[in-house]
Design an enzyme around this catalytic site. Structure first.
Site, PDB file in Angstrom:
ATOM      1  NE  ARG A   1     -74.883  61.953  38.215  1.00 55.00           N
ATOM      2  CZ  ARG A   1     -73.566  61.862  38.121  1.00 55.00           C
ATOM      3  NH1 ARG A   1     -72.806  62.225  39.148  1.00 55.00           N
ATOM      4  NH2 ARG A   1     -73.012  61.410  37.033  1.00 55.00           N
TER       5      ARG A   1
ATOM      6  CG  HIS B   1     -74.157  68.276  50.315  1.00 58.49           C
ATOM      7  ND1 HIS B   1     -74.576  68.373  49.013  1.00 58.49           N
ATOM      8  CD2 HIS B   1     -72.807  68.205  50.253  1.00 58.49           C
ATOM      9  CE1 HIS B   1     -73.525  68.366  48.203  1.00 58.49           C
ATOM     10  NE2 HIS B   1     -72.435  68.278  48.932  1.00 58.49           N
TER      11      HIS B   1
ATOM     12  CB  SER C   1     -70.417  60.308  41.349  1.00 58.00           C
ATOM     13  OG  SER C   1     -69.714  61.504  41.338  1.00 58.00           O
TER      14      SER C   1
ATOM     15  N   GLY D   1     -68.911  62.757  34.365  1.00 59.88           N
ATOM     16  CA  GLY D   1     -70.164  63.484  34.179  1.00 59.88           C
ATOM     17  C   GLY D   1     -71.091  62.813  33.173  1.00 59.88           C
TER      18      GLY D   1
ATOM     19  CB  THR E   1     -69.282  71.015  40.898  1.00 54.85           C
ATOM     20  OG1 THR E   1     -68.988  70.159  41.998  1.00 54.85           O
ATOM     21  CG2 THR E   1     -68.095  71.898  40.607  1.00 54.85           C
TER      22      THR E   1
ATOM     23  CB  SER F   1     -76.888  65.123  43.158  1.00 53.79           C
ATOM     24  OG  SER F   1     -77.007  64.042  44.024  1.00 53.79           O
ATOM     25  N   GLY F   2     -74.488  66.811  41.181  1.00 55.62           N
ATOM     26  CA  GLY F   2     -74.421  67.917  40.216  1.00 55.62           C
ATOM     27  C   GLY F   2     -74.259  69.274  40.873  1.00 55.62           C
TER      28      GLY F   2
END
Ligand code: PAP
Length: 325
Positions: free
Chosen positions: A160, A138, A168, A293, A78, A75-76
Site C-alpha cells: 500500500r 508481516h 493508518s 479504507g 484484513t 497495508s490491506g
C-alpha cells in the site's frame, strides 16, 4: 497486525532465556510508542515478535500447498485475508450457504493466523490441517527464506502507499493504546519510518524483497496493491483467483459470484457485522481493523514536507527496481 503484539509487547513469559541473550547482543531502541524494539537479520521487531520469528524459523514445516498472505502492517492484510478466505471457501465447498460463511462469525485475523505467533506452534497448526493451509505474516521475505527454500508454497503480498499506511498505523496504534492520535506521535512515527527503524522496517527492504521475488518467480509470489484493489476490484480478485489456482468459471461470473465476494469482503459489510463491531482477539477489538479504507487519506494529515521526504526516500531506495508508487 497481530493482536498480541501491541499493548504489552514485552511479555517476558513468552521470551526464552536464549532469546533474551540474543536480544542483549542486538541493536535496540524504544520506539515512538514506548515499546522496546530490536533489529534481527535486518528487520526491526518487538521482543515478543522476535521470539515468534525465531520459533517460526526453528519449527515451521512448510507444505507445498500452503498459501501465505504477506504484508507490511496496515497495508490491506484484513481485506486480503477476507478475500482469500472467500475465494477458497467457494472453491472448496458448494455447501457454504450465505448464512454459514466463516467470515460472518470470525474476524479475518481469527481465521488466518500469523506465522510469527504461538498460534502457529505445531499443535495449533494441527487444526489447520485442511489443504491448503491459509497463513499470514508481516515478516520480510528474507526472514522466511531459509525455512521456505525447498517449498513451492504460494505467497501473496499486498502493498500500500506508504503514506496512507503510516496514517493508518497512527490511528490504529492510538486506538489500541487508548491515546489521542497527537501530532507529536505522528511526527515521531514518521521519523522512525523514514530512518527505517520502525516495527518490521525498513519498509523499502520489505517491499523490495517481495517485489523482486514476484518478478523472478511469478508462479509462486503474487504482488498486489491496495490501490489497484480499490480501483479495479473485479480484475484484481480474478488475478488473485487465477494465481491461487481457483479461477472463476464463466458460470460463476455470469451468476454474480465475483460481485458477491467483493460485497461480502467490503469494508462496509465486514465492519457492520456483529462479530467485527463487538468481538475481540485477545485484548484487541476487531473494530480497530476497520477505519476509512481510503486511498490518499494521508493528504489530510501529512505536511507537504513530510510527503516530499517520503517521496524522496521511495525514489532513492526503489530506484532501478521497477517498483513505482
Ligand atoms: P493489519 O496490518 O493490522 O492487519 P491492515 O488490514 O493491513 O491492518 O490495514 C488496515 C487498513 O485496511 C485500514 O485502513 P485505514 O486506516 O486507512 O482506513 C482499514 O480501514 C483498511 N481495511 C480493512 N478492511 C478493509 C476492507 N475490507 N476493504 C478495504 N480496506 C480495508
Amino acid at each position: 497486525m497481530d493482536p498480541k503484539e501491541l499493548p504489552a509487547n514485552i511479555r517476558d513469559d513468552k521470551i526464552s532465556e536464549e532469546t533474551k541473550k540474543l536480544i542483549s547482543s542486538l541493536p535496540s531502541h524504544t520506539d515512538s510508542q514506548g515499546q522496546k524494539i530490536c533489529q534481527y537479520q535486518g528487520c526491526w521487531y518487538y521482543y515478543n515478535t522476535l521470539q515468534g520469528v525465531l520459533n517460526f524459523q526453528r519449527d515451521f514445516q512448510p507444505k507445498d500447498t500452503d498459501i501465505i498472505l504477506a504484508s507490511y502492517p496496515k497495508s490491506g492484510t484484513t481485506w486480503l485475508k477476507a478475500l482469500t478466505v472467500a475465494l477458497l471457501e467457494r472453491s472448496m465447498s458448494d455447501s457454504s450457504s450465505d448464512d454459514d460463511h466463516p467470515l460472518l462469525y470470525d474476524n479475518p485475523h481469527g481465521i488466518v493466523p500469523f506465522l510469527e505467533t504461538d498460534q502457529c506452534s505445531s499443535s495449533n497448526l494441527a487444526k489447520f490441517s485442511a489443504s491448503p493451509r491459509l497463513l499470514s505474516t508481516h515478516m520480510p521475505l528474507q526472514a522466511m527464506h531459509e525455512t521456505l527454500k525447498n517449498s513451492s508454497c504460494k505467497i501473496v503480498y499486498i502493498c500500500r502507499n506508504v503514506k496512507d499506511m503510516l496514517i493508518s498505523l497512527w490511528f490504529f496504534g492510538s486506538a489500541v493504546h487508548k491515546i489521542e492520535p497527537t501530532r507529536s506521535l505522528l511526527e515521531s512515527m514518521f521519523k522512525s519510518l523514514c530512518n527505517g527503524t520502525n516495527y518490521y522496517g525498513p519498509f523499502w527492504e520489505h517491499l523490495l524483497g517481495y517485489w523482486r521475488r514476484s518478478v523472478e518467480d511469478p508462479k509462486h509470489v503474487l504482488f498486489m496493491r491496495y490501490e489497484e484493489m480499490k480501483a479495479e476490484p473485479h480484475a484484481q480478485i480474478k488475478r488473485l483467483a487465477n494465481f491461487l489456482g481457483c479461477p472463476f468459471t464463466k458460470q460463476e461470473e455470469d451468476g454474480g459470484v465475483v460481485d458477491k465476494i467483493l460485497d461480502l469482503c467490503s469494508l462496509r459489510n465486514l465492519s457492520s457485522l456483529e462479530v467485527n463491531k463487538t468481538g475481540k482477539i485477545k485484548n484487541m477489538d476487531h473494530k480497530f481493523y476497520f477505519r476509512k479504507g481510503e486511498v490518499g487519506d494521508s493528504k489530510n494529515y501529512l505536511t507537504p514536507e513530510m510527503e516530499n521526504k517520503i517521496d524522496m526516500i521511495i525514489q532513492e531506495k526503489l530506484q532501478g527496481s521497477g517498483l513505482k508508487f
